[in-house]
Design a protein around this motif. Structure first.
Motif, PDB file in Angstrom:
ATOM      1  N   ILE A 253     -76.713  24.731  87.983  1.00 61.30           N
ATOM      2  CA  ILE A 253     -77.255  25.619  89.014  1.00 61.30           C
ATOM      3  C   ILE A 253     -78.740  25.314  89.066  1.00 61.30           C
ATOM      4  O   ILE A 253     -79.425  25.398  88.050  1.00 61.30           O
ATOM      5  N   LEU A 254     -79.229  24.932  90.249  1.00 61.31           N
ATOM      6  CA  LEU A 254     -80.614  24.520  90.319  1.00 61.31           C
ATOM      7  C   LEU A 254     -81.303  24.973  91.595  1.00 61.31           C
ATOM      8  O   LEU A 254     -80.679  25.165  92.624  1.00 61.31           O
TER       9      LEU A 254
ATOM     10  N   ASP B 139     -71.899  24.844  96.301  1.00 61.35           N
ATOM     11  CA  ASP B 139     -72.293  26.065  97.005  1.00 61.35           C
ATOM     12  C   ASP B 139     -73.805  26.112  97.133  1.00 61.35           C
ATOM     13  O   ASP B 139     -74.526  25.317  96.520  1.00 61.35           O
ATOM     14  N   TYR B 140     -74.253  27.067  97.925  1.00 61.89           N
ATOM     15  CA  TYR B 140     -75.678  27.225  98.249  1.00 61.89           C
ATOM     16  C   TYR B 140     -75.941  28.721  98.305  1.00 61.89           C
ATOM     17  O   TYR B 140     -75.466  29.400  99.214  1.00 61.89           O
ATOM     18  N   ILE B 141     -76.624  29.238  97.290  1.00 66.25           N
ATOM     19  CA  ILE B 141     -76.871  30.674  97.182  1.00 66.25           C
ATOM     20  C   ILE B 141     -78.335  30.957  97.476  1.00 66.25           C
ATOM     21  O   ILE B 141     -79.216  30.332  96.891  1.00 66.25           O
ATOM     22  N   GLN B 142     -78.557  31.911  98.369  1.00 67.23           N
ATOM     23  CA  GLN B 142     -79.937  32.296  98.650  1.00 67.23           C
ATOM     24  C   GLN B 142     -80.386  33.398  97.710  1.00 67.23           C
ATOM     25  O   GLN B 142     -79.626  34.295  97.358  1.00 67.23           O
ATOM     26  N   LYS B 143     -81.646  33.280  97.275  1.00 67.25           N
ATOM     27  CA  LYS B 143     -82.255  34.303  96.426  1.00 67.25           C
ATOM     28  C   LYS B 143     -82.677  35.473  97.292  1.00 67.25           C
ATOM     29  O   LYS B 143     -83.023  35.267  98.444  1.00 67.25           O
ATOM     30  N   PRO B 144     -82.667  36.673  96.780  1.00 74.41           N
ATOM     31  CA  PRO B 144     -82.294  37.063  95.416  1.00 74.41           C
ATOM     32  C   PRO B 144     -80.779  36.969  95.211  1.00 74.41           C
ATOM     33  O   PRO B 144     -80.001  37.341  96.085  1.00 74.41           O
ATOM     34  N   ILE B 145     -80.410  36.475  94.066  1.00 75.58           N
ATOM     35  CA  ILE B 145     -79.001  36.229  93.753  1.00 75.58           C
ATOM     36  C   ILE B 145     -78.326  37.513  93.301  1.00 75.58           C
ATOM     37  O   ILE B 145     -78.864  38.253  92.485  1.00 75.58           O
ATOM     38  N   LYS B 146     -77.150  37.731  93.844  1.00 79.26           N
ATOM     39  CA  LYS B 146     -76.321  38.866  93.424  1.00 79.26           C
ATOM     40  C   LYS B 146     -75.196  38.321  92.540  1.00 79.26           C
ATOM     41  O   LYS B 146     -74.676  37.233  92.775  1.00 79.26           O
ATOM     42  N   LYS B 147     -74.834  39.101  91.542  1.00 80.90           N
ATOM     43  CA  LYS B 147     -73.815  38.667  90.587  1.00 80.90           C
ATOM     44  C   LYS B 147     -72.499  38.315  91.282  1.00 80.90           C
ATOM     45  O   LYS B 147     -71.860  37.321  90.941  1.00 80.90           O
ATOM     46  N   GLU B 148     -72.097  39.109  92.254  1.00 82.92           N
ATOM     47  CA  GLU B 148     -70.831  38.873  92.951  1.00 82.92           C
ATOM     48  C   GLU B 148     -70.865  37.528  93.684  1.00 82.92           C
ATOM     49  O   GLU B 148     -69.888  36.786  93.699  1.00 82.92           O
TER      50      GLU B 148
ATOM     51  N   LEU C 261     -76.882  13.805  89.137  1.00 80.43           N
ATOM     52  CA  LEU C 261     -75.796  14.493  88.439  1.00 80.43           C
ATOM     53  C   LEU C 261     -74.469  13.751  88.489  1.00 80.43           C
ATOM     54  O   LEU C 261     -73.484  14.200  87.928  1.00 80.43           O
ATOM     55  N   LYS C 262     -74.430  12.641  89.171  1.00 80.22           N
ATOM     56  CA  LYS C 262     -73.234  11.815  89.304  1.00 80.22           C
ATOM     57  C   LYS C 262     -72.088  12.645  89.853  1.00 80.22           C
ATOM     58  O   LYS C 262     -72.166  13.133  90.962  1.00 80.22           O
ATOM     59  N   GLU C 263     -71.047  12.841  89.103  1.00 80.84           N
ATOM     60  CA  GLU C 263     -69.880  13.554  89.636  1.00 80.84           C
ATOM     61  C   GLU C 263     -69.804  15.008  89.183  1.00 80.84           C
ATOM     62  O   GLU C 263     -68.785  15.652  89.380  1.00 80.84           O
ATOM     63  N   LYS C 264     -70.844  15.517  88.600  1.00 78.99           N
ATOM     64  CA  LYS C 264     -70.848  16.909  88.160  1.00 78.99           C
ATOM     65  C   LYS C 264     -71.092  17.827  89.356  1.00 78.99           C
ATOM     66  O   LYS C 264     -71.962  17.559  90.180  1.00 78.99           O
ATOM     67  N   PRO C 265     -70.347  18.930  89.448  1.00 77.37           N
ATOM     68  CA  PRO C 265     -70.600  19.892  90.526  1.00 77.37           C
ATOM     69  C   PRO C 265     -71.948  20.582  90.327  1.00 77.37           C
ATOM     70  O   PRO C 265     -72.424  20.720  89.198  1.00 77.37           O
ATOM     71  N   PHE C 266     -72.540  21.008  91.419  1.00 74.31           N
ATOM     72  CA  PHE C 266     -73.800  21.734  91.339  1.00 74.31           C
ATOM     73  C   PHE C 266     -73.871  22.791  92.432  1.00 74.31           C
ATOM     74  O   PHE C 266     -73.262  22.667  93.483  1.00 74.31           O
ATOM     75  N   ILE C 267     -74.614  23.833  92.104  1.00 79.08           N
ATOM     76  CA  ILE C 267     -74.857  24.949  93.011  1.00 79.08           C
ATOM     77  C   ILE C 267     -76.364  25.047  93.192  1.00 79.08           C
ATOM     78  O   ILE C 267     -77.099  25.064  92.214  1.00 79.08           O
ATOM     79  N   PHE C 268     -76.794  25.128  94.430  1.00 79.26           N
ATOM     80  CA  PHE C 268     -78.215  25.366  94.679  1.00 79.26           C
ATOM     81  C   PHE C 268     -78.470  26.863  94.751  1.00 79.26           C
ATOM     82  O   PHE C 268     -77.700  27.601  95.373  1.00 79.26           O
ATOM     83  N   SER C 269     -79.532  27.295  94.113  1.00 81.31           N
ATOM     84  CA  SER C 269     -79.995  28.689  94.224  1.00 81.31           C
ATOM     85  C   SER C 269     -81.439  28.612  94.706  1.00 81.31           C
ATOM     86  O   SER C 269     -82.311  28.106  94.011  1.00 81.31           O
ATOM     87  N   THR C 270     -81.675  29.066  95.918  1.00 81.00           N
ATOM     88  CA  THR C 270     -82.986  28.880  96.517  1.00 81.00           C
ATOM     89  C   THR C 270     -83.315  30.000  97.493  1.00 81.00           C
ATOM     90  O   THR C 270     -82.423  30.664  97.996  1.00 81.00           O
ATOM     91  N   ALA C 271     -84.584  30.169  97.741  1.00 83.09           N
ATOM     92  CA  ALA C 271     -85.031  31.161  98.724  1.00 83.09           C
ATOM     93  C   ALA C 271     -85.077  30.563 100.123  1.00 83.09           C
ATOM     94  O   ALA C 271     -85.305  31.270 101.091  1.00 83.09           O
ATOM     95  N   TYR C 272     -84.846  29.264 100.244  1.00 85.52           N
ATOM     96  CA  TYR C 272     -85.016  28.563 101.507  1.00 85.52           C
ATOM     97  C   TYR C 272     -83.684  28.184 102.131  1.00 85.52           C
ATOM     98  O   TYR C 272     -82.906  27.443 101.545  1.00 85.52           O
ATOM     99  N   LYS C 273     -83.436  28.664 103.344  1.00 85.70           N
ATOM    100  CA  LYS C 273     -82.184  28.313 104.007  1.00 85.70           C
ATOM    101  C   LYS C 273     -82.237  26.965 104.713  1.00 85.70           C
ATOM    102  O   LYS C 273     -81.211  26.384 105.024  1.00 85.70           O
ATOM    103  N   GLU C 274     -83.436  26.433 104.945  1.00 84.94           N
ATOM    104  CA  GLU C 274     -83.549  25.197 105.711  1.00 84.94           C
ATOM    105  C   GLU C 274     -83.046  23.945 104.979  1.00 84.94           C
ATOM    106  O   GLU C 274     -82.925  22.878 105.569  1.00 84.94           O
ATOM    107  N   TYR C 275     -82.715  24.057 103.693  1.00 82.34           N
ATOM    108  CA  TYR C 275     -82.207  22.904 102.950  1.00 82.34           C
ATOM    109  C   TYR C 275     -80.675  22.861 102.905  1.00 82.34           C
ATOM    110  O   TYR C 275     -80.105  21.948 102.306  1.00 82.34           O
ATOM    111  N   ALA C 276     -80.017  23.801 103.521  1.00 79.72           N
ATOM    112  CA  ALA C 276     -78.562  23.908 103.409  1.00 79.72           C
ATOM    113  C   ALA C 276     -77.847  22.639 103.876  1.00 79.72           C
ATOM    114  O   ALA C 276     -76.930  22.154 103.209  1.00 79.72           O
ATOM    115  N   VAL C 277     -78.230  22.092 104.995  1.00 77.18           N
ATOM    116  CA  VAL C 277     -77.567  20.891 105.503  1.00 77.18           C
ATOM    117  C   VAL C 277     -77.742  19.739 104.522  1.00 77.18           C
ATOM    118  O   VAL C 277     -76.776  19.037 104.191  1.00 77.18           O
ATOM    119  N   ASP C 278     -78.966  19.542 104.030  1.00 71.96           N
ATOM    120  CA  ASP C 278     -79.213  18.484 103.045  1.00 71.96           C
ATOM    121  C   ASP C 278     -78.375  18.709 101.790  1.00 71.96           C
ATOM    122  O   ASP C 278     -77.836  17.758 101.212  1.00 71.96           O
TER     123      ASP C 278
END
Length: 131
Positions: free
Chosen positions: A55-56, A97-106, A72-89
């Motif tokens: 998670i980065l 997945d792509y989670i916007q901050k502030p992050i909720k547990k659910e 990360l090669k073939e490892k899955p990753f989740i982005f956690s960021t305050a910026y929505k403009e990077y979603a397509v990239d």
């Protein structure tokens, strides 16, 4: 089937990193292997780390999360960021997945469930469909 995933956290904001680590520790299906406030330190240690996913953050000094995702090669990753403009990239890099901050547990749990599903599918898919 239930199993624990080993996770690496990377965020240059110490408070955000501590909060994310706290959320992950509240989830019984995640073990936080290590949390990095310095993405370059992670890059230096990546070959010696045993983890299932990452998670980065994206916006970080010197090297950003998009660049780290490429390592990360073939490892899955989740982005956690305050910026929505990077979603397509992010999804062009095959982010789980792509989670916007502030992050909720659910919302974090939803993202982790997607990682589990991806790992289970990768594990159960035959390497060669023609044999």
């Amino acid at each position: 089937m239930s199993f624990t995933l080993k996770c690496i956290l990377i965020d240059d904001e110490i408070l955000g990193l501590k909060y994310l680590k706290m959320l992950c520790e509240q989830m019984e299906d995640i073990e936080v292997v290590k949390a990095y406030v310095d993405p370059e330190l992670f890059i230096n240690e990546i070959e010696n780390l045993d983890f299932d996913f990452c998670i980065l953050d994206i916006e970080m000094p010197k090297i950003n999360g998009l660049q780290i995702a490429n390592l990360l090669k073939e490892k899955p990753f989740i982005f956690s960021t305050a910026y929505k403009e990077y979603a397509v990239d992010a999804f062009d890099l095959d982010a789980t997945d792509y989670i916007q901050k502030p992050i909720k547990k659910e919302r974090l749990q939803q993202a982790v469930d997607k990682v589990k599903k991806r790992l289970q599918n990768n594990f159960s898919t035959p390497n060669n469909f023609y044999n």
